[in-house]
Design an enzyme around this catalytic site. Sequence first.
Site, PDB file in Angstrom:
ATOM      1  N   CYS A 130     -15.643 -61.972  35.562  1.00 17.84           N
ATOM      2  CA  CYS A 130     -16.469 -63.134  36.405  1.00 17.84           C
ATOM      3  C   CYS A 130     -15.882 -63.643  37.229  1.00 17.84           C
ATOM      4  O   CYS A 130     -15.102 -64.361  36.493  1.00 17.84           O
ATOM      5  CB  CYS A 130     -17.392 -64.180  35.234  1.00 17.84           C
ATOM      6  SG  CYS A 130     -17.773 -65.868  36.044  1.00 17.84           S
ATOM      7  N   CYS A 145     -15.822 -67.625  36.800  1.00 14.64           N
ATOM      8  CA  CYS A 145     -14.995 -68.312  35.576  1.00 14.64           C
ATOM      9  C   CYS A 145     -13.089 -67.945  35.538  1.00 14.64           C
ATOM     10  O   CYS A 145     -12.729 -69.103  35.429  1.00 14.64           O
ATOM     11  CB  CYS A 145     -15.506 -67.761  34.313  1.00 14.64           C
ATOM     12  SG  CYS A 145     -17.581 -66.874  34.405  1.00 14.64           S
TER      13      CYS A 145
END
Length: 105
Positions: free
Chosen positions: A30, A33
């Site tokens: 991600c 993230c």
Amino acid sequence: MSKYTELTPANFEEITNKGVSMVDFWAPWCGPCRMIAPVIEELAEEFEGKANICKVNTDEEQDLAVKYGIRSIPTIIFMKDGEVVDQMVGASSKQAFTDKINSLM
């Protein structure tokens, strides 16, 4: 050395049931993230001994993601004494996270 705590089903309740906890639900693939990962590490150092700064890898701990209704990542949940009190979805600023943690202390 990282100061945040990696949460698993084995330690989740023990760590989050006392005081204020910020839990970052993330995954290695991600992009957003990975963008906020350094911020999480900074917060873990700054709030050491005052709040629990934690991460849950949703690829490895899918049961926890389902239990807390995580539909997109990053999702950061804020807990006080074991209860979810707020959440933020998506990348955010360090200041936004800091303000949220301070408001719960």
